[in-house]
Design a protein around this motif. Structure first.
Motif, PDB file in Angstrom:
ATOM      1  N   GLN A 210      -8.842  -3.810  -0.305  1.00 19.80           N
ATOM      2  CA  GLN A 210      -7.884  -2.717   0.196  1.00 19.80           C
ATOM      3  C   GLN A 210      -8.683  -1.622   1.191  1.00 19.80           C
ATOM      4  O   GLN A 210      -9.851  -2.232   1.615  1.00 19.80           O
ATOM      5  CB  GLN A 210      -7.800  -1.506  -0.970  1.00 19.80           C
ATOM      6  CG  GLN A 210      -9.263  -0.919  -1.359  1.00 19.80           C
ATOM      7  CD  GLN A 210      -9.105  -0.124  -2.687  1.00 19.80           C
ATOM      8  OE1 GLN A 210      -8.540  -0.378  -3.607  1.00 19.80           O
ATOM      9  NE2 GLN A 210      -9.458   1.252  -2.456  1.00 19.80           N
ATOM     10  N   ARG A 211      -7.937  -0.697   1.800  1.00 20.88           N
ATOM     11  CA  ARG A 211      -8.367  -0.094   2.928  1.00 20.88           C
ATOM     12  C   ARG A 211      -9.599   0.675   2.463  1.00 20.88           C
ATOM     13  O   ARG A 211      -9.670   1.493   1.566  1.00 20.88           O
ATOM     14  CB  ARG A 211      -7.481   0.751   3.641  1.00 20.88           C
ATOM     15  CG  ARG A 211      -7.819   1.118   4.892  1.00 20.88           C
ATOM     16  CD  ARG A 211      -7.363   0.291   6.304  1.00 20.88           C
ATOM     17  NE  ARG A 211      -5.909   0.008   5.856  1.00 20.88           N
ATOM     18  CZ  ARG A 211      -5.306  -1.236   6.553  1.00 20.88           C
ATOM     19  NH1 ARG A 211      -6.198  -2.020   7.205  1.00 20.88           N
ATOM     20  NH2 ARG A 211      -4.241  -1.446   6.382  1.00 20.88           N
TER      21      ARG A 211
ATOM     22  N   ASN B 261      -1.788  -4.876   5.755  1.00 17.45           N
ATOM     23  CA  ASN B 261      -2.543  -4.896   4.654  1.00 17.45           C
ATOM     24  C   ASN B 261      -4.169  -5.062   4.891  1.00 17.45           C
ATOM     25  O   ASN B 261      -4.171  -5.213   5.932  1.00 17.45           O
ATOM     26  CB  ASN B 261      -2.080  -5.640   3.653  1.00 17.45           C
ATOM     27  CG  ASN B 261      -0.754  -5.472   2.878  1.00 17.45           C
ATOM     28  OD1 ASN B 261      -0.545  -4.340   2.761  1.00 17.45           O
ATOM     29  ND2 ASN B 261       0.144  -6.344   2.554  1.00 17.45           N
TER      30      ASN B 261
ATOM     31  N   ARG C 128      -0.243   1.427  -5.953  1.00 18.70           N
ATOM     32  CA  ARG C 128      -1.340   0.510  -5.201  1.00 18.70           C
ATOM     33  C   ARG C 128      -2.281   1.579  -4.198  1.00 18.70           C
ATOM     34  O   ARG C 128      -1.967   2.309  -3.664  1.00 18.70           O
ATOM     35  CB  ARG C 128      -0.575  -0.565  -4.505  1.00 18.70           C
ATOM     36  CG  ARG C 128      -0.082  -1.655  -5.196  1.00 18.70           C
ATOM     37  CD  ARG C 128       0.328  -2.606  -4.538  1.00 18.70           C
ATOM     38  NE  ARG C 128       1.407  -2.521  -3.338  1.00 18.70           N
ATOM     39  CZ  ARG C 128       2.667  -2.445  -3.286  1.00 18.70           C
ATOM     40  NH1 ARG C 128       2.959  -2.580  -4.667  1.00 18.70           N
ATOM     41  NH2 ARG C 128       3.323  -2.313  -2.417  1.00 18.70           N
ATOM     42  N   ALA C 129      -3.665   0.989  -4.270  1.00 19.73           N
ATOM     43  CA  ALA C 129      -4.592   1.475  -3.259  1.00 19.73           C
ATOM     44  C   ALA C 129      -4.069   1.234  -1.629  1.00 19.73           C
ATOM     45  O   ALA C 129      -3.378   0.397  -1.375  1.00 19.73           O
ATOM     46  CB  ALA C 129      -5.795   1.105  -3.259  1.00 19.73           C
TER      47      ALA C 129
ATOM     48  N   ARG D 118      -6.338  -7.187   2.912  1.00 24.99           N
ATOM     49  CA  ARG D 118      -6.720  -7.799   1.550  1.00 24.99           C
ATOM     50  C   ARG D 118      -6.689  -9.280   1.808  1.00 24.99           C
ATOM     51  O   ARG D 118      -6.476  -9.630   3.038  1.00 24.99           O
ATOM     52  CB  ARG D 118      -5.718  -7.760   0.396  1.00 24.99           C
ATOM     53  CG  ARG D 118      -4.187  -8.034   0.880  1.00 24.99           C
ATOM     54  CD  ARG D 118      -3.449  -8.376  -0.414  1.00 24.99           C
ATOM     55  NE  ARG D 118      -2.102  -9.071   0.301  1.00 24.99           N
ATOM     56  CZ  ARG D 118      -1.298  -9.652  -0.744  1.00 24.99           C
ATOM     57  NH1 ARG D 118      -1.495  -9.614  -1.870  1.00 24.99           N
ATOM     58  NH2 ARG D 118      -0.213 -10.226  -0.079  1.00 24.99           N
TER      59      ARG D 118
ATOM     60  N   GLY E 295       0.759  -1.255   0.016  1.00 27.91           N
ATOM     61  CA  GLY E 295      -0.024   0.051   0.077  1.00 27.91           C
ATOM     62  C   GLY E 295       0.862   1.230   0.042  1.00 27.91           C
ATOM     63  O   GLY E 295       0.209   2.414   0.176  1.00 27.91           O
TER      64      GLY E 295
ATOM     65  N   ALA F  21      -3.954  -2.343   0.081  1.00 23.21           N
ATOM     66  CA  ALA F  21      -4.067  -3.198  -0.896  1.00 23.21           C
ATOM     67  C   ALA F  21      -2.959  -4.396  -0.976  1.00 23.21           C
ATOM     68  O   ALA F  21      -2.955  -5.657  -1.188  1.00 23.21           O
ATOM     69  CB  ALA F  21      -4.275  -2.553  -2.523  1.00 23.21           C
TER      70      ALA F  21
ATOM     71  N   GLU G 124     -13.922  -3.746   0.566  1.00 21.88           N
ATOM     72  CA  GLU G 124     -12.997  -3.060   1.239  1.00 21.88           C
ATOM     73  C   GLU G 124     -13.099  -3.372   2.583  1.00 21.88           C
ATOM     74  O   GLU G 124     -14.128  -3.764   3.069  1.00 21.88           O
ATOM     75  CB  GLU G 124     -13.100  -1.471   1.107  1.00 21.88           C
ATOM     76  CG  GLU G 124     -12.834  -1.155  -0.555  1.00 21.88           C
ATOM     77  CD  GLU G 124     -13.035   0.602  -0.767  1.00 21.88           C
ATOM     78  OE1 GLU G 124     -12.673   0.813  -1.905  1.00 21.88           O
ATOM     79  OE2 GLU G 124     -13.736   0.992   0.208  1.00 21.88           O
TER      80      GLU G 124
ATOM     81  N   SER H  96      -5.349 -11.648  -5.356  1.00 18.11           N
ATOM     82  CA  SER H  96      -5.518 -11.100  -4.077  1.00 18.11           C
ATOM     83  C   SER H  96      -6.880 -10.213  -4.472  1.00 18.11           C
ATOM     84  O   SER H  96      -6.926  -9.508  -5.575  1.00 18.11           O
ATOM     85  CB  SER H  96      -4.537 -10.586  -3.223  1.00 18.11           C
ATOM     86  OG  SER H  96      -3.945  -9.334  -4.179  1.00 18.11           O
ATOM     87  N   TRP H  97      -7.486  -9.737  -3.429  1.00 16.93           N
ATOM     88  CA  TRP H  97      -8.578  -8.804  -3.467  1.00 16.93           C
ATOM     89  C   TRP H  97      -8.598  -7.854  -2.030  1.00 16.93           C
ATOM     90  O   TRP H  97      -8.432  -8.355  -1.054  1.00 16.93           O
ATOM     91  CB  TRP H  97      -9.829  -9.328  -4.171  1.00 16.93           C
ATOM     92  CG  TRP H  97     -10.524 -10.180  -2.971  1.00 16.93           C
ATOM     93  CD1 TRP H  97     -11.565  -9.677  -1.921  1.00 16.93           C
ATOM     94  CD2 TRP H  97     -10.589 -11.535  -2.896  1.00 16.93           C
ATOM     95  NE1 TRP H  97     -11.951 -11.034  -1.303  1.00 16.93           N
ATOM     96  CE2 TRP H  97     -11.339 -11.957  -1.723  1.00 16.93           C
ATOM     97  CE3 TRP H  97      -9.602 -12.573  -3.713  1.00 16.93           C
ATOM     98  CZ2 TRP H  97     -11.678 -13.277  -1.621  1.00 16.93           C
ATOM     99  CZ3 TRP H  97     -10.105 -13.742  -3.401  1.00 16.93           C
ATOM    100  CH2 TRP H  97     -10.728 -14.414  -2.054  1.00 16.93           C
TER     101      TRP H  97
END
Length: 355
Positions: free
Chosen positions: A221-222, A203, A170-171, A205, A165, A174, A228, A218-219
């Motif tokens: 993010q914050r 992270n 990257r988000a 995810r 992240g 993430a 999310e 992977s999936w």
């Protein structure tokens, strides 16, 4: 025609409303007692994880031991700090596994897969370690940094597994799309042997791997939107391969299909720090509304729920006596009627018997 359109509209609205587990829920009858008999020179610290095997053996990953930091150079090296203990089905101490293992630093979780392999998740070494039933290392996911920068580089990538992240477009939260973790919390498997890792604190995810340890995807993010996470504190997979993620910071459980597509959310579960799904065919889910370490007298109950989020009942409360819970971090539910509950706040494992 107008009536048909009205019915369809109502159905669409209903489908978009998240399942809410709150509401009247019966208090479930249960007994609980200290599950373990320790050797004279063995002590538990904060219990990161507890799990049972098909033979009834009990495994406990605990934050205790002798953590040290080597500081001979400008790059300190940390090791020690957590231990993995095995007990028999009656709770008697059997042995310690992996004493001094390189990846044992800060216990996050322990799970046992259908083949009785023992999987250890360590938050600070950023590793998920598969041990065979004899206790030998069989597979490693993630990588512990050889050293830490001292002082850390502001805004830059940290050690292996700690740069998620930050940078690279990257988000936030993430993480890198690979098997490097930042404070992982849990691990689970589907019936095909695919492995799902909750890379959940540094992270935000979920990472999927093949049974041989090859990274798939992977999936997450914050954030607060569907898909999310504020954090992924615990993870479980049902018999159909759906993935349940405890998003404690957002006080919900999110449900995904096997490829990470969002399906639904279950609200009203409080601080869902630990979840467990019982074996097929009649699966139910136990969810701990764990009291936070800085307010040990609030919440603390454990919810029993259907996989659709229906609340079946609740039991327990925050406290230090038997049948009370102190910051539950792990639930083992190999049987719907017998649970093992690991507590951070009370340095113990309770065996819970549902009546």
């Amino acid at each position: 025609m107008k009536r048909l359109m009205l019915v369809l509209l109502v159905a669409c609205i209903a489908a978009s409303i998240p399942t809410d587990a709150q509401g009247p829920a019966p208090a479930l009858n249960f007994d609980a007692a200290n599950a373990l008999t320790l050797a004279d020179d063995i002590y538990l610290g904060e219990v990161g994880g507890v799990a049972t095997s098909s033979r009834g053996d009990i495994y406990v990953y605990t934050r205790t031991g002798h953590p040290t930091v080597s500081m001979a150079t400008a790059r300190p090296f940390a090791h020690g700090g957590s231990r993995l203990f095995q007990f028999d089905r009656n709770g008697r101490f059997t042995r310690e596994i992996g004493a001094g293992l390189y990846g044992f630093l800060f216990a996050a979780q322990v799970r046992v897969d259908p083949q009785d392999n023992v999987w250890v998740v360590d938050e600070m070494s950023a590793m998920v370690m598969k041990l065979d039933p004899q206790g030998r290392v069989a597979l490693l996911l993630g990588r512990k940094a050889e050293a830490l920068n001292n002082p850390p580089r502001a805004g830059g990538a940290g050690p292996a597994g700690e740069g998620g992240g930050r940078g690279g477009g990257r988000a936030p939260g993430a993480g890198a799309p690979q098997d490097l973790f930042n404070r992982p919390t849990d691990v689970a498997w589907d019936t095909q042997g695919n492995t799902f890792v909750a890379d959940g604190l540094g992270n935000a995810r979920i990472a999927k791997f093949t049974k041989d340890g090859a990274f798939v995807k992977s999936w997450g993010q914050r954030g607060t939107a569907n898909g999310e996470f504020a954090s992924v504190n615990s993870i479980a997979v049902d018999a159909q391969g759906n993935v349940y993620a405890a998003d404690a910071g957002n006080q919900r459980i999110q449900v995904f299909d096997n490829d990470g597509t969002f399906k639904s959310e279950i609200k009203g579960v409080g601080n869902a720090q630990a979840i467990c799904i019982t074996p097929a065919p009649n699966q139910v889910m136990y969810v701990s509304n764990s009291n936070p370490p800085n307010d040990i007298d609030m919440a603390g109950e454990i919810n029993k729920m259907g996989l659709d989020g229906t609340m079946i009942g609740k039991f327990g409360r925050a406290g230090k006596l038997p049948k009370e819970f102190g910051t539950v971090n792990a639930i083992d539910c190999r049987s719907e009627s017998t649970l093992y509950v690991g507590e951070v706040g009370n340095f113990r494992v309770q065996k819970v018997t549902m009546k």
